[in-house]
Design a protein around this motif. Structure first.
Motif, PDB file in Angstrom:
ATOM      1  N   UNK A  22       0.815  -1.213   0.000  1.00 55.52           N
ATOM      2  CA  UNK A  22       0.000   0.000   0.000  1.00 55.52           C
ATOM      3  C   UNK A  22       0.850   1.265   0.000  1.00 55.52           C
ATOM      4  N   UNK A  23       1.991   1.228   0.653  1.00 55.81           N
ATOM      5  CA  UNK A  23       2.828   2.433   0.747  1.00 55.81           C
ATOM      6  C   UNK A  23       3.961   2.432  -0.281  1.00 55.81           C
ATOM      7  N   UNK A  87      -1.019   8.047   5.840  1.00 57.84           N
ATOM      8  CA  UNK A  87      -2.438   7.858   5.540  1.00 57.84           C
ATOM      9  C   UNK A  87      -2.831   6.380   5.512  1.00 57.84           C
ATOM     10  N   UNK A  88      -1.851   5.488   5.571  1.00 60.72           N
ATOM     11  CA  UNK A  88      -2.130   4.052   5.520  1.00 60.72           C
ATOM     12  C   UNK A  88      -3.117   3.603   6.599  1.00 60.72           C
ATOM     13  N   UNK A  94     -10.791   2.348   7.042  1.00 60.21           N
ATOM     14  CA  UNK A  94     -11.990   2.495   6.211  1.00 60.21           C
ATOM     15  C   UNK A  94     -12.290   1.237   5.390  1.00 60.21           C
ATOM     16  N   UNK A  95     -11.437   0.213   5.516  1.00 56.91           N
ATOM     17  CA  UNK A  95     -11.759  -1.065   4.893  1.00 56.91           C
ATOM     18  C   UNK A  95     -10.935  -1.467   3.695  1.00 56.91           C
ATOM     19  N   UNK A 173     -11.098   7.384  -2.412  1.00 62.48           N
ATOM     20  CA  UNK A 173     -10.673   6.087  -1.882  1.00 62.48           C
ATOM     21  C   UNK A 173     -10.682   6.027  -0.353  1.00 62.48           C
ATOM     22  N   UNK A 174     -10.362   7.149   0.308  1.00 68.45           N
ATOM     23  CA  UNK A 174     -10.305   7.152   1.768  1.00 68.45           C
ATOM     24  C   UNK A 174     -11.664   6.881   2.393  1.00 68.45           C
TER      25      UNK A 174
END
Length: 271
Positions: A22-23, A87-88, A94-95, A173-174
Motif C-alpha cells: 500500500x505504501x 495515511x495508511x 476504512x476497509x 478512496x479514503x
C-alpha cells in the motif's frame, strides 16, 4: 486473463506485507507511471518532433526542465511518500484490503467513475481558492512558473499545494475503502490524465476529441497561459464545472474566434 491477474496478485500478497504494497508499492508504481508517461514530452519538445501538434510555440529551456525534475524528486520523496505512509492507517480503518478475491470489474468501474467525479468537484473549488491573491502569490504561483507546461509540470507545485489539492485525489478512496488494486488503477489513471492535461500537445487521438466533457491539454493549457485573475478552466478532468459556474467564458470565446478564423481561411482558399 482473470486467473492470470489473480495469480500475479497472489504472488504479491504472499511476498509482501499490506504496508509494503500500500505504501512502497503505491509510491514506486506512481513514480514509474508518472516519469514514463511524462518524460517523452520533454524529448518531443527538445527534438522538435510533432511540433505542429504543440499548443504553444514557445519551448522550455533544458535548464528549466531539469529544475522541474530535481524538484519533483525532492517533493515526491519528501512529501508524497510520507503522506502515503501516514495515511495508511486511515485507508485500512476504512476497509481497504489487498486479499483475494479481487473485486469484480463492475465494482472497480463504479468506484473509479465516482472517484473521477468527486475529485474533479473538490479540485475545482480548491483550485479556485488557490487563485485568490494571497494564496496564488505565496503557494500556487510555483505551479505557474511554467506558462508553457509539459507533462512533468503536472505535479510541480508548492508542498502546501501538493497536500491541499492532493486531498481531492485521495478523498474518494479514503471514504470508500477500496481494494488495493482499485486504488492502484485509480492512481494510474489519474496520473495519466494529469500528465496529458499538462503535456502541451493536442493530438488527433487526444481524448478531448472523443469525450465531450473531457478537458485535456488544450483546455488546461489555456489556464497556464493567462494571468491568475483571468485564467479560468479550474477543473482537473472535466469541463462541466467551469461551464456551470462561468469560469470558461474566455476559453470558449477564444475557441469560437479560432473556429471563425479557420472557416474564413477555408472560404478564401475555395474562392
Amino acid at each position: 486473463m482473470a486467473s492470470l491477474l489473480e495469480s500475479g496478485w497472489q504472488y504479491l500478497i504472499t511476498h509482501f506485507s499490506d504496508f509494503q504494497l500500500a505504501c512502497l508499492g503505491s509510491f514506486f508504481l506512481h513514480e514509474g507511471v508518472f516519469f514514463l508517461s511524462g518524460l517523452p514530452f520533454i524529448w518531443l519538445e527538445r527534438a522538435g518532433w510533432m511540433s505542429h501538434y504543440k499548443i504553444q510555440a514557445k519551448n522550455n529551456s533544458p535548464a528549466a526542465q531539469e529544475k522541474c525534475i530535481v524538484r519533483l524528486l525532492l517533493y515526491h520523496f519528501g512529501v508524497n511518500l510520507p503522506v502515503m505512509i501516514f495515511s495508511y492507517p486511515v485507508f485500512t480503518y476504512m476497509g481497504m484490503r489487498s486479499s483475494l478475491p479481487l473485486p469484480s470489474w463492475n465494482i472497480v468501474l463504479t468506484q473509479i467513475i465516482f472517484y473521477f467525479i468527486l475529485e474533479d468537484f473538490i479540485f475545482y473549488w480548491g483550485h479556485r481558492i488557490l487563485h485568490t491573491k494571497w494564496l496564488y502569490k505565496h503557494v500556487h504561483s510555483v505551479h505557474h512558473e511554467y506558462a508553457t507546461p509539459f507533462g512533468l509540470t503536472s505535479e510541480y507545485a508548492h508542498p502546501a499545494e501538493i497536500l491541499f489539492l492532493g486531498f481531492a485525489t485521495i478523498f474518494g478512496p479514503a471514504i470508500t475503502g477500496p481494494h488495493l488494486i482499485t486504488l492502484w488503477l485509480w492512481m494510474v489513471l489519474r496520473v495519466l490524465e494529469t500528465v496529458e492535461a499538462h503535456c502541451g500537445y493536442h493530438f488527433p487521438w487526444s481524448l478531448s476529441n472523443f469525450l465531450p466533457l473531457y478537458g485535456g491539454a488544450d483546455f488546461h493549457d489555456y489556464h497556464h497561459r493567462l494571468l491568475y485573475t483571468k485564467s479560468g478552466n479550474y477543473s482537473s478532468t472535466f469541463t462541466y464545472m467551469d461551464r456551470i459556474f462561468g469560469t470558461d467564458t474566455g476559453y470558449r470565446k477564444l475557441k469560437a474566434l479560432k473556429s471563425t478564423e479557420i472557416e474564413d481561411s477555408s472560404e478564401l482558399k475555395n474562392n
